[in-house]
Design a protein around this motif. Structure first.
Motif, PDB file in Angstrom:
ATOM      1  N   ALA A 139       0.769  -1.280  -0.117  1.00 38.16           N
ATOM      2  CA  ALA A 139      -0.002   0.172   0.107  1.00 38.16           C
ATOM      3  C   ALA A 139       0.858   1.272   0.120  1.00 38.16           C
ATOM      4  O   ALA A 139       0.554   2.255  -0.570  1.00 38.16           O
ATOM      5  N   VAL A 140       1.727   1.166   0.949  1.00 35.36           N
ATOM      6  CA  VAL A 140       3.006   2.578   0.735  1.00 35.36           C
ATOM      7  C   VAL A 140       3.548   2.512  -0.545  1.00 35.36           C
ATOM      8  O   VAL A 140       3.767   3.632  -1.069  1.00 35.36           O
ATOM      9  N   ALA A 141       4.022   1.310  -1.202  1.00 33.88           N
ATOM     10  CA  ALA A 141       4.715   1.767  -2.507  1.00 33.88           C
ATOM     11  C   ALA A 141       3.373   2.002  -3.741  1.00 33.88           C
ATOM     12  O   ALA A 141       3.728   2.844  -4.400  1.00 33.88           O
ATOM     13  N   VAL A 142       2.439   1.716  -3.675  1.00 33.91           N
ATOM     14  CA  VAL A 142       1.262   2.160  -4.431  1.00 33.91           C
ATOM     15  C   VAL A 142       1.126   3.527  -4.211  1.00 33.91           C
ATOM     16  O   VAL A 142       0.912   4.315  -4.922  1.00 33.91           O
ATOM     17  N   HIS A 143       1.418   4.068  -2.914  1.00 28.26           N
ATOM     18  CA  HIS A 143       1.226   5.642  -2.480  1.00 28.26           C
ATOM     19  C   HIS A 143       2.045   6.219  -3.208  1.00 28.26           C
ATOM     20  O   HIS A 143       1.946   7.624  -3.471  1.00 28.26           O
ATOM     21  N   PHE A 144       3.733   5.763  -3.175  1.00 30.35           N
ATOM     22  CA  PHE A 144       4.629   6.648  -3.653  1.00 30.35           C
ATOM     23  C   PHE A 144       4.744   6.681  -5.165  1.00 30.35           C
ATOM     24  O   PHE A 144       4.803   7.630  -5.677  1.00 30.35           O
TER      25      PHE A 144
END
Length: 311
Positions: A139-144
């Motif tokens: 989720a953090v990767a998709v956010h970045f």
């Protein structure tokens, strides 16, 4: 690094509106905001404030703003501050859209401006999801990654606004240089994806209460080597592009942008190497994230130089 190609006047045949100079200033503010919010996001991560506001869109179960005792106040302040920056980015994007429409700019510029607004809304939703799933690495990767796409869009918008709407589109790179520039941009995408994987398996989960739960279960050192290999491929493709631009006598502004890009890549490489050998200290993460935005923007500038509308 980027030459201004048009005067501070409304393009011929268009109704009066914000000057090109004002439009570019607004686009530059948007570009800085898109890059800046990624840095503030990294500060949330390295300070362990990712769940300072444990709900979304509220900060806590019963409050839109931080509440004493719900979580450490400093963590709430950092996470809530990052959320507030979304409104700053939104305001910058809206200002660019209004300026483009009032000046009667061409469809390409309006589309890029509207894409920025849509991206900000999408990012707010993705950020909320990452909180609700307790900062899972994916989720953090998709956010970045969309943040980097929005930096690219803002950089491209900054370049295109300078071009007269009625001028013909001119190809300024040799075909081989254009293909290599596209290859370098593709390599950059792989660099960014593998970088999120390194982060996802590393020590900075974003919140101390999460620990290593939901982290990417792969060896961080191995992923770091893969990320570095992709970075070298990106650097080599960019260096080959610089060589071809020089050999084909490309315009000076395009060549100087390519040289600056190489310098930025080398700085980013140095920060990454320092991170690896120092054990990823917290203070290096915002620097690495900030330079990611710089490299993406410079790559977009170089790509935009390949085809331009000249006065």
């Amino acid at each position: 690094m980027v030459a201004t190609l048009s005067k501070d006047s409304t393009p011929r045949g268009r109704r009066e509106g914000p000057t090109v100079a004002l439009q570019r200033r607004l686009a530059l503010v948007l570009l800085l905001c898109q890059g800046g919010i990624t840095v503030s996001g990294s500060l949330v991560r390295v300070t362990g404030s990712g769940l300072g506001c444990s709900q979304w869109p509220l900060c806590n179960a019963d409050s839109l703003v931080p509440v004493a005792g719900a979580a450490p106040l400093v963590h709430q302040a950092i996470e809530f501050g990052n959320r507030l920056l979304t409104f700053v980015v939104s305001a910058a994007a809206i200002a660019v859209v209004i300026a483009a429409h009032r000046a009667g700019r061409r469809r390409e510029i309006k589309a890029l401006a509207w894409a920025s607004i849509g991206g900000v809304v999408l990012q707010a939703i993705i950020g909320g999801i990452s909180v609700l799933v307790d900062l899972r690495w994916w989720a953090v990767a998709v956010h970045f990654l969309p943040s980097m796409a929005l930096v690219w869009v803002a950089a491209l918008l900054y370049m295109r606004i300078a071009e007269p709407d009625e001028a013909p589109l001119i190809v300024r790179f040799a075909p081989a240089a254009r293909r290599l520039a596209a290859l370098a941009a593709a390599a950059l995408c792989v660099v960014l994806v593998t970088g999120t994987m390194v982060t996802g398996s590393g020590p900075h989960s974003g919140d101390a209460t999460v620990g290593m739960e939901g982290r990417l279960a792969l060896d961080t050192e191995m992923l770091a080597y893969v990320h570095a290999a992709c970075m070298y491929a990106y650097l080599i493709a960019t260096l080959c592009t610089v060589y071809l631009l020089r050999r084909s006598h490309a315009p000076a502004d395009a060549f100087s942008t390519a040289v600056v890009l190489v310098a930025m890549i080398i700085i980013q490489w140095g920060i990454g190497v320092a991170q690896f050998y120092l054990g990823v200290p917290r203070w290096t993460v915002p620097m690495h994230i900030a330079m990611s935005s710089v490299v993406v923007a410079a790559t977009a500038f170089l790509w935009a130089h390949g085809r331009r509308r000249l006065p």
